[in-house]
Design a protein around this motif. Structure first.
Motif, PDB file in Angstrom:
ATOM      1  N   PRO A 110       1.171  -1.167  -0.242  1.00  0.00           N
ATOM      2  CA  PRO A 110      -0.292   0.139   0.378  1.00  0.00           C
ATOM      3  C   PRO A 110       0.908   1.282   0.308  1.00  0.00           C
ATOM      4  CG  PRO A 110      -0.849  -1.477   1.508  1.00  0.00           C
ATOM      5  CD  PRO A 110       0.494  -2.548   1.209  1.00  0.00           C
ATOM      6  N   GLY A 111       0.597   2.033  -0.591  1.00  0.00           N
ATOM      7  CA  GLY A 111       1.548   3.786  -0.580  1.00  0.00           C
ATOM      8  C   GLY A 111       2.733   3.408  -1.462  1.00  0.00           C
ATOM      9  N   LYS A 112       2.973   2.402  -2.166  1.00  0.00           N
ATOM     10  CA  LYS A 112       4.152   2.453  -3.009  1.00  0.00           C
ATOM     11  C   LYS A 112       3.951   1.894  -4.185  1.00  0.00           C
ATOM     12  CE  LYS A 112       7.651   1.364   1.235  1.00  0.00           C
ATOM     13  NZ  LYS A 112       8.240   0.405   1.984  1.00  0.00           N
ATOM     14  N   GLU A 113       5.192   2.328  -4.920  1.00  0.00           N
ATOM     15  CA  GLU A 113       4.642   1.173  -6.290  1.00  0.00           C
ATOM     16  C   GLU A 113       5.259   0.063  -6.400  1.00  0.00           C
ATOM     17  OE1 GLU A 113       3.834   5.094  -8.592  1.00  0.00           O
ATOM     18  OE2 GLU A 113       4.980   2.882  -9.342  1.00  0.00           O
ATOM     19  N   ARG A 114       4.293  -0.856  -7.627  1.00  0.00           N
ATOM     20  CA  ARG A 114       5.034  -1.830  -7.754  1.00  0.00           C
ATOM     21  C   ARG A 114       6.234  -2.314  -8.331  1.00  0.00           C
ATOM     22  NH1 ARG A 114       1.024  -5.228 -11.377  1.00  0.00           N
ATOM     23  NH2 ARG A 114      -0.755  -4.265 -10.506  1.00  0.00           N
ATOM     24  N   GLU A 115       6.851  -2.695  -7.034  1.00  0.00           N
ATOM     25  CA  GLU A 115       8.445  -3.279  -7.482  1.00  0.00           C
ATOM     26  C   GLU A 115       8.764  -4.792  -7.626  1.00  0.00           C
ATOM     27  OE1 GLU A 115      11.678  -3.306  -3.904  1.00  0.00           O
ATOM     28  OE2 GLU A 115       9.601  -3.703  -2.609  1.00  0.00           O
ATOM     29  N   CYS A 116       9.890  -4.211  -8.921  1.00  0.00           N
ATOM     30  CA  CYS A 116      10.580  -5.387  -9.008  1.00  0.00           C
ATOM     31  C   CYS A 116      11.106  -6.487  -8.141  1.00  0.00           C
ATOM     32  CB  CYS A 116      11.468  -6.024 -10.944  1.00  0.00           C
ATOM     33  SG  CYS A 116      11.795  -7.660 -11.004  1.00  0.00           S
ATOM     34  N   VAL A 117      10.832  -7.557  -7.936  1.00  0.00           N
ATOM     35  CA  VAL A 117      12.088  -8.624  -7.021  1.00  0.00           C
ATOM     36  C   VAL A 117      12.701  -9.359  -7.299  1.00  0.00           C
ATOM     37  CG1 VAL A 117      10.229  -8.025  -5.139  1.00  0.00           C
ATOM     38  CG2 VAL A 117       9.837 -10.616  -6.830  1.00  0.00           C
ATOM     39  N   SER A 118      12.163  -9.645  -9.046  1.00  0.00           N
ATOM     40  CA  SER A 118      13.100 -11.148  -9.134  1.00  0.00           C
ATOM     41  C   SER A 118      13.132 -11.122 -10.462  1.00  0.00           C
ATOM     42  CB  SER A 118      12.395 -12.255  -8.352  1.00  0.00           C
ATOM     43  OG  SER A 118      14.044 -13.218  -8.551  1.00  0.00           O
ATOM     44  N   VAL A 119      13.521 -11.199 -11.710  1.00  0.00           N
ATOM     45  CA  VAL A 119      13.346 -11.827 -13.303  1.00  0.00           C
ATOM     46  C   VAL A 119      14.608 -13.036 -13.628  1.00  0.00           C
ATOM     47  CG1 VAL A 119      13.516 -10.842 -15.190  1.00  0.00           C
ATOM     48  CG2 VAL A 119      13.175  -9.154 -13.630  1.00  0.00           C
ATOM     49  N   ILE A 120      13.585 -13.973 -14.605  1.00  0.00           N
ATOM     50  CA  ILE A 120      14.367 -14.843 -14.990  1.00  0.00           C
ATOM     51  C   ILE A 120      14.519 -14.767 -15.884  1.00  0.00           C
ATOM     52  CG2 ILE A 120      12.198 -16.405 -14.306  1.00  0.00           C
ATOM     53  CD1 ILE A 120      14.764 -18.808 -13.637  1.00  0.00           C
ATOM     54  N   SER A 121      15.729 -15.693 -17.130  1.00  0.00           N
ATOM     55  CA  SER A 121      15.262 -15.555 -18.749  1.00  0.00           C
ATOM     56  C   SER A 121      14.395 -16.521 -18.592  1.00  0.00           C
ATOM     57  CB  SER A 121      16.630 -15.017 -18.773  1.00  0.00           C
ATOM     58  OG  SER A 121      17.784 -16.355 -18.226  1.00  0.00           O
ATOM     59  N   ARG A 122      14.322 -16.640 -20.207  1.00  0.00           N
ATOM     60  CA  ARG A 122      13.727 -18.267 -20.697  1.00  0.00           C
ATOM     61  C   ARG A 122      14.039 -19.329 -20.808  1.00  0.00           C
ATOM     62  NH1 ARG A 122      11.286 -17.858 -26.906  1.00  0.00           N
ATOM     63  NH2 ARG A 122      14.051 -18.048 -27.535  1.00  0.00           N
ATOM     64  N   ASN A 123      15.411 -19.554 -20.641  1.00  0.00           N
ATOM     65  CA  ASN A 123      16.409 -20.498 -20.205  1.00  0.00           C
ATOM     66  C   ASN A 123      16.821 -20.566 -18.682  1.00  0.00           C
ATOM     67  OD1 ASN A 123      18.920 -18.685 -20.336  1.00  0.00           O
ATOM     68  ND2 ASN A 123      19.824 -19.328 -21.406  1.00  0.00           N
ATOM     69  N   ALA A 124      16.465 -19.466 -18.261  1.00  0.00           N
ATOM     70  CA  ALA A 124      17.040 -20.151 -16.720  1.00  0.00           C
ATOM     71  C   ALA A 124      18.669 -19.556 -16.365  1.00  0.00           C
ATOM     72  CB  ALA A 124      16.967 -20.613 -16.342  1.00  0.00           C
ATOM     73  N   ALA A 125      19.132 -19.402 -17.194  1.00  0.00           N
ATOM     74  CA  ALA A 125      21.058 -18.514 -17.796  1.00  0.00           C
ATOM     75  C   ALA A 125      21.036 -17.245 -16.666  1.00  0.00           C
ATOM     76  CB  ALA A 125      21.383 -18.768 -18.629  1.00  0.00           C
ATOM     77  N   ASN A 126      19.687 -16.447 -16.500  1.00  0.00           N
ATOM     78  CA  ASN A 126      20.223 -15.302 -16.145  1.00  0.00           C
ATOM     79  C   ASN A 126      18.634 -15.155 -15.812  1.00  0.00           C
ATOM     80  OD1 ASN A 126      22.715 -13.972 -17.807  1.00  0.00           O
ATOM     81  ND2 ASN A 126      21.421 -14.329 -19.521  1.00  0.00           N
ATOM     82  N   ARG A 127      19.676 -14.249 -13.796  1.00  0.00           N
ATOM     83  CA  ARG A 127      18.414 -14.149 -12.700  1.00  0.00           C
ATOM     84  C   ARG A 127      18.865 -13.531 -12.117  1.00  0.00           C
ATOM     85  NH1 ARG A 127      17.085 -19.866 -10.466  1.00  0.00           N
ATOM     86  NH2 ARG A 127      17.853 -21.598 -12.540  1.00  0.00           N
TER      87      ARG A 127
END
Length: 127
Positions: free
Chosen positions: A41-58
């Protein structure tokens, strides 16, 4: 069309763990990146984690490094977020997002980088 459905949220005590699941339908396996975002509440939606298609990059935001682990199973069209050592500040709605166009996964940190969104799952951490 890709549809994303999150599950696994709940109420836990600080120090506990949860495993969030995002089940994707449609051509989800083609998604170049899958991300988990958190909104409080009251904050922007933040990115906590991302994974690439082949899972090589996180990617992990600093506040969750060492506690959160993102993974994906393309055969099952599913992405997971294992959350350990939960803190009250981890409380929020967690959204799964998918990006359909190519690029460097670790740069996809903004809401506008993603094409598809789930409805979110609530995580509440009590102290």
């Amino acid at each position: 069309q890709v549809q994303l459905v999150e599950s696994g949220g709940g109420l836990v005590q600080a120090g506990g763990s949860l495993r969030l699941t995002c089940a994707a339908s449609g051509c989800a396996y083609n998604m170049y990146a899958l991300g988990w975002f958190r909104q409080t509440p009251g904050k922007e939606r933040e990115c906590v984690s991302v994974i690439s298609r082949n899972a090589a990059n996180r990617y992990y935001t600093d506040s969750v490094k060492g506690r959160f682990t993102i993974s994906r199973d393309n055969a099952k069209n599913t992405v997971y977020l294992q959350i350990n050592s939960l803190r009250p500040e981890d409380t929020g709605i967690y959204y799964c997002a998918a990006r359909a166009t190519p690029g460097e996964a670790r740069t996809f940190l903004q809401k506008s980088d993603y094409d598809y969104w789930g409805q979110g799952t609530q995580v509440t951490v009590s102290s």
